[in-house]
Design a protein around this motif. Structure first.
Motif, PDB file in Angstrom:
ATOM      1  N   PRO A   2       0.817  -1.216   0.000  1.00  0.00           N
ATOM      2  CA  PRO A   2       0.000   0.000   0.000  1.00  0.00           C
ATOM      3  C   PRO A   2       0.851   1.266   0.000  1.00  0.00           C
ATOM      4  O   PRO A   2       2.008   1.271   0.407  1.00  0.00           O
ATOM      5  CB  PRO A   2      -0.813  -0.120   1.296  1.00  0.00           C
ATOM      6  N   TYR A   4       0.760   5.432   1.175  1.00  0.00           N
ATOM      7  CA  TYR A   4       0.135   6.323   2.134  1.00  0.00           C
ATOM      8  C   TYR A   4       0.331   7.756   1.671  1.00  0.00           C
ATOM      9  O   TYR A   4       1.456   8.168   1.361  1.00  0.00           O
ATOM     10  CB  TYR A   4       0.744   6.105   3.521  1.00  0.00           C
ATOM     11  N   ASN A  21       5.606   4.693   1.144  1.00  0.00           N
ATOM     12  CA  ASN A  21       5.235   3.320   1.470  1.00  0.00           C
ATOM     13  C   ASN A  21       5.709   3.017   2.892  1.00  0.00           C
ATOM     14  O   ASN A  21       5.954   3.937   3.669  1.00  0.00           O
ATOM     15  CB  ASN A  21       5.806   2.341   0.435  1.00  0.00           C
ATOM     16  N   GLU A  22       5.859   1.751   3.236  1.00  0.00           N
ATOM     17  CA  GLU A  22       6.248   1.425   4.603  1.00  0.00           C
ATOM     18  C   GLU A  22       7.709   1.727   4.892  1.00  0.00           C
ATOM     19  O   GLU A  22       8.123   1.771   6.052  1.00  0.00           O
ATOM     20  CB  GLU A  22       5.952  -0.050   4.891  1.00  0.00           C
ATOM     21  N   VAL A 249      -4.269  10.558   6.891  1.00  0.00           N
ATOM     22  CA  VAL A 249      -3.454   9.711   6.019  1.00  0.00           C
ATOM     23  C   VAL A 249      -4.398   8.768   5.271  1.00  0.00           C
ATOM     24  O   VAL A 249      -5.160   8.024   5.885  1.00  0.00           O
ATOM     25  CB  VAL A 249      -2.420   8.897   6.820  1.00  0.00           C
ATOM     26  N   ILE A 251      -4.904   5.583   2.760  1.00  0.00           N
ATOM     27  CA  ILE A 251      -4.207   4.351   2.396  1.00  0.00           C
ATOM     28  C   ILE A 251      -4.696   3.922   1.019  1.00  0.00           C
ATOM     29  O   ILE A 251      -5.880   3.634   0.830  1.00  0.00           O
ATOM     30  CB  ILE A 251      -4.463   3.244   3.428  1.00  0.00           C
ATOM     31  N   ASP A 253      -4.462   1.223  -1.744  1.00  0.00           N
ATOM     32  CA  ASP A 253      -4.030  -0.161  -1.962  1.00  0.00           C
ATOM     33  C   ASP A 253      -4.998  -0.835  -2.917  1.00  0.00           C
ATOM     34  O   ASP A 253      -6.130  -1.144  -2.534  1.00  0.00           O
ATOM     35  CB  ASP A 253      -3.983  -0.913  -0.624  1.00  0.00           C
ATOM     36  N   HIS A 263      -6.686  -1.511   7.512  1.00  0.00           N
ATOM     37  CA  HIS A 263      -5.352  -0.995   7.778  1.00  0.00           C
ATOM     38  C   HIS A 263      -5.375  -0.144   9.042  1.00  0.00           C
ATOM     39  O   HIS A 263      -6.263   0.678   9.236  1.00  0.00           O
ATOM     40  CB  HIS A 263      -4.871  -0.129   6.609  1.00  0.00           C
ATOM     41  N   LEU A 265      -2.731   2.290  11.609  1.00  0.00           N
ATOM     42  CA  LEU A 265      -1.421   2.897  11.809  1.00  0.00           C
ATOM     43  C   LEU A 265      -0.991   2.697  13.248  1.00  0.00           C
ATOM     44  O   LEU A 265      -1.672   3.103  14.182  1.00  0.00           O
ATOM     45  CB  LEU A 265      -1.471   4.399  11.504  1.00  0.00           C
ATOM     46  N   PHE A 272       2.184   0.819   9.208  1.00  0.00           N
ATOM     47  CA  PHE A 272       0.812   0.397   8.995  1.00  0.00           C
ATOM     48  C   PHE A 272       0.758  -1.129   9.008  1.00  0.00           C
ATOM     49  O   PHE A 272       1.665  -1.800   8.542  1.00  0.00           O
ATOM     50  CB  PHE A 272       0.287   0.927   7.661  1.00  0.00           C
TER      51      PHE A 272
END
Length: 277
Positions: A2, A4, A21-22, A249, A251, A253, A263, A265, A272
């Motif tokens: 996903p 953000y 992203n993450e 935020v 998401i 995806d 999802h 956070l 996430f």
């Protein structure tokens, strides 16, 4: 994976957009102070340590006001065109990297594609940011839709889309004639109507989020802009990016979640994760 996204601020008083992203993130423009950028990201649970670069759309103050301090403090690479870099003040030259139309820049798993737009600036650019199969557009400060904008808009899962002014409010408002003509003259800004036409005619079926951006304080009304889009939104979530505070935020995806899954956070780690609800 996903993606953000968040607007940290959007308007003539300052523009700054987060896409990540993450593992890594980029900012498009830095038109609010470094301190305010830090505060707003902290409130959203976003780690500024994940920000790996800043991309500058053009040299107007509301897009670069906080750039020098932010870049120097965090030693962030700044991607900016050769014609624009001279307007960026005290950004150390070793942090400046050349930005050219249709030359993608890779930041970890993110790919940032700059392309030209109509605006009264030296070398103005919009951006499409790709992470895997997910595409995010940052499309503001646009005088008129062009083939570059239409092509990229029609590929995006989510966009920051300018809806700067209501045509009747601008025409009847207090701005002097020359400024009104500058705003609506083809190299200024998109109206609500122009943005809506873009949305209706070129929105892909999978576009999940639109953040209406860069709304005028004097010549627009957030509720009016939302109402115009509402009857055409379908499954697309429409929000307004505020000129006063950060958005939530969002998401993005394209991969559907399992029933009952969402999802979440983690405010401690800034990551996430999936959660059963």
């Amino acid at each position: 994976m996903p993606v953000y996204i968040a607007s940290l601020n959007s308007g003539s008083n300052g523009n700054c957009y987060y896409v990540g992203n993450e593992h890594e993130a980029v900012l498009v423009d830095a038109g609010i102070s470094c301190r305010e950028t830090e505060k707003r990201m902290l409130r959203l649970g976003l780690s500024i340590q994940k920000v790996k670069a800043v991309f500058i759309s053009h040299e107007h103050t509301d897009h670069i006001k906080g750039l020098a301090v932010l870049a120097k403090k965090y030693r962030l690479p700044v991607y900016v065109t050769d014609g624009t870099v001279h307007h960026c003040g005290e950004v150390p030259r070793e942090l400046c990297f050349s930005l050219r139309s249709y030359e993608a820049v890779r930041i970890g798993e993110l790919e940032v594609m700059p392309f030209p737009k109509h605006h009264d600036a030296v070398e103005p650019h919009s951006f499409m940011i790709t992470n895997g199969d997910t595409r995010i557009g940052v499309f503001t400060d646009i005088g008129a839709p062009c083939e570059h904008l239409i092509r990229h808009f029609s590929q995006c899962h989510a966009v920051f889309l300018e809806a700067n002014y209501d045509e009747q409010m601008l025409e009847q408002g207090r701005y002097p004639y020359f400024l009104k003509r500058r705003i609506c003259g083809g190299k200024g800004h998109l109206s609500n109507r122009q943005a809506l036409e873009m949305f209706i005619q070129h929105k892909p079926s999978y576009m999940s989020h639109v953040l209406l951006a860069h709304l005028s304080k004097d010549n627009n009304d957030p509720e009016l802009a939302l109402q115009m889009f509402a009857e055409h939104a379908g499954d697309t979530r429409i929000s307004v990016a505020s000129r006063f505070f950060e958005s939530e935020v969002f998401i993005i995806d394209p991969t559907p979640l399992a029933p009952g899954q969402s999802h979440v956070l983690n405010q401690v780690t800034g990551q996430f994760q999936f959660s059963l609800s």
